[in-house]
Design an enzyme around this catalytic site. Structure first.
Site, PDB file in Angstrom:
ATOM      1  N   PRO A  98       6.944  15.444  -5.257  1.00  0.00           N
ATOM      2  CA  PRO A  98       7.127  15.034  -6.654  1.00  0.00           C
ATOM      3  C   PRO A  98       7.508  13.563  -6.781  1.00  0.00           C
ATOM      4  O   PRO A  98       7.407  12.983  -7.866  1.00  0.00           O
ATOM      5  CB  PRO A  98       8.254  15.939  -7.173  1.00  0.00           C
ATOM      6  N   GLU A 125      13.986  21.313   0.108  1.00  0.00           N
ATOM      7  CA  GLU A 125      14.299  20.221  -0.823  1.00  0.00           C
ATOM      8  C   GLU A 125      13.492  18.967  -0.515  1.00  0.00           C
ATOM      9  O   GLU A 125      13.457  18.033  -1.292  1.00  0.00           O
ATOM     10  CB  GLU A 125      15.790  19.893  -0.789  1.00  0.00           C
ATOM     11  N   ARG A 164     -14.916  18.997  -4.851  1.00  0.00           N
ATOM     12  CA  ARG A 164     -16.010  19.167  -5.812  1.00  0.00           C
ATOM     13  C   ARG A 164     -16.795  17.876  -6.053  1.00  0.00           C
ATOM     14  O   ARG A 164     -17.876  17.922  -6.616  1.00  0.00           O
ATOM     15  CB  ARG A 164     -15.512  19.768  -7.134  1.00  0.00           C
ATOM     16  N   ASP A 179     -23.762  14.691 -17.889  1.00  0.00           N
ATOM     17  CA  ASP A 179     -23.018  14.944 -19.120  1.00  0.00           C
ATOM     18  C   ASP A 179     -21.517  14.784 -18.945  1.00  0.00           C
ATOM     19  O   ASP A 179     -20.865  14.158 -19.761  1.00  0.00           O
ATOM     20  CB  ASP A 179     -23.288  16.366 -19.625  1.00  0.00           C
TER      21      ASP A 179
HETATM   22  C1  4GM Z   1      10.076  17.614  -2.137  1.00  0.00           C
HETATM   23  C2  4GM Z   1       9.551  16.859  -1.104  1.00  0.00           C
HETATM   24  C3  4GM Z   1       4.819  18.493  -4.500  1.00  0.00           C
HETATM   25  C4  4GM Z   1       9.486  18.843  -2.461  1.00  0.00           C
HETATM   26  C5  4GM Z   1       8.445  17.304  -0.416  1.00  0.00           C
HETATM   27  C6  4GM Z   1       5.659  19.231  -3.674  1.00  0.00           C
HETATM   28  C7  4GM Z   1       5.949  19.415  -6.384  1.00  0.00           C
HETATM   29  C8  4GM Z   1       4.969  18.594  -5.866  1.00  0.00           C
HETATM   30  C9  4GM Z   1       8.408  19.300  -1.765  1.00  0.00           C
HETATM   31  C10 4GM Z   1       7.882  18.525  -0.757  1.00  0.00           C
HETATM   32  C11 4GM Z   1       6.634  20.024  -4.231  1.00  0.00           C
HETATM   33  C12 4GM Z   1       4.086  17.824  -6.811  1.00  0.00           C
HETATM   34  C13 4GM Z   1       7.752  20.604  -2.101  1.00  0.00           C
HETATM   35  N1  4GM Z   1       6.750  20.112  -5.574  1.00  0.00           N
HETATM   36  N2  4GM Z   1       4.512  17.660  -8.048  1.00  0.00           N
HETATM   37  N3  4GM Z   1       7.544  20.751  -3.507  1.00  0.00           N
HETATM   38  O1  4GM Z   1       3.035  17.358  -6.402  1.00  0.00           O
HETATM   39  O2  4GM Z   1       6.784  18.949  -0.104  1.00  0.00           O
END
Ligand code: 4GM
Length: 238
Positions: A98, A125, A164, A179
């Site tokens: 994230p 985490e 894809r 399109d």
């Molecule tokens: C924190 C660090 C990706 C959490 C590494 C992974 C959301 C996304 C995780 C990680 C995740 C995203 C695992 N949560 N928004 N959780 O792309 O792999």
């Protein structure tokens, strides 16, 4: 294109890849000779196979305290070192997090040009920052501003979006043709779609679509696409 996925849950990918268009494209490459290698392949590696812990653990509590567990450096590093030499094509390293740069269609198009993607799907985490640092250059990518229990679903989203775009993966009926090309890269939403029957539950298809007037259909679709974009995603127009 070769995808390598490093994960603690390879079985999460198996069903998706086997059942979908993605799996079909890897198993029955559209335009390769009978015994040539598929142009598209997926390779799953379980990070846990690389633990040296006697109880097979791959995570530990965070230094500094706090909730949850952190994926340790060693199994991730050793998995990458083991997988990369399995193919001569250079791998672009990716970690789903994230905290990463937000995936969008232009990033997907850029990734689709590469010969090989090595995707790390973490759990807990997060991943010990030192292994991410040592794996540089590595692209930290997020599929959106929300937290998942693991990076697997995020990795599958990325794989689907990239696959894809690879020539020959989608059949003629599924293909992102002329399109939708404009809407895929042009930064506006797609127009609405209709199919048979002409009237369903008293609701008729817009008359212009059955007029046979292709210029009028094009103009109507453009207008619909713009109106929807203005309504729903004004940010795309600014
Ligand atoms: C924190 C660090 C990706 C959490 C590494 C992974 C959301 C996304 C995780 C990680 C995740 C995203 C695992 N949560 N928004 N959780 O792309 O792999």
């Amino acid at each position: 294109m070769r995808f390598d996925v490093l994960t603690l849950f390879p079985e999460m990918f198996e069903g998706v890849l086997a059942a979908s268009i993605l799996g079909r494209a890897a198993t029955h490459p559209a335009d390769s000779a009978p015994d040539s290698a598929p142009r598209l392949s997926y390779h799953l590696t379980n990070i846990r196979d690389f633990t040296v812990d006697k109880h097979q653990k791959v995570d530990q509590r965070p230094f500094g305290g706090g909730p949850g567990m952190v994926l340790q450096c060693q199994p991730v590093w050793d998995a990458v070192q083991s997988v990369e030499p399995l193919d001569a094509r250079p791998a672009t390293r990716i970690v789903m997090t994230p905290q990463g740069r937000r995936l969008d269609q232009s990033m997907v198009e850029e990734l689709a040009q590469l010969p090989r993607l090595l995707i790390i799907a973490g759990r807990y985490e997060g991943i010990d920052e030192r292994v991410v640092e040592r794996l540089a250059p590595i692209r930290e990518i997020s599929i959106g501003d929300y937290v998942l229990t693991g990076g697997e679903l995020a990795a599958m989203v990325l794989i689907d979006a990239v696959t894809r775009l690879i020539p020959g993966v989608l059949g003629d009926d599924e293909s992102a043709g002329a399109d939708s090309f404009a809407s895929e890269i042009g930064g506006v939403l797609d127009h609405p779609h209709y199919t048979r029957p002409r009237v369903w539950e008293g609701m008729a298809v817009p008359e212009v679509l059955i007029s046979g007037d292709h210029a009028a259909i094009e103009a109507w679709r453009r207008q619909q696409a713009m109106a929807r974009t203005r309504d729903r995603r004004p940010d795309l127009l600014s």
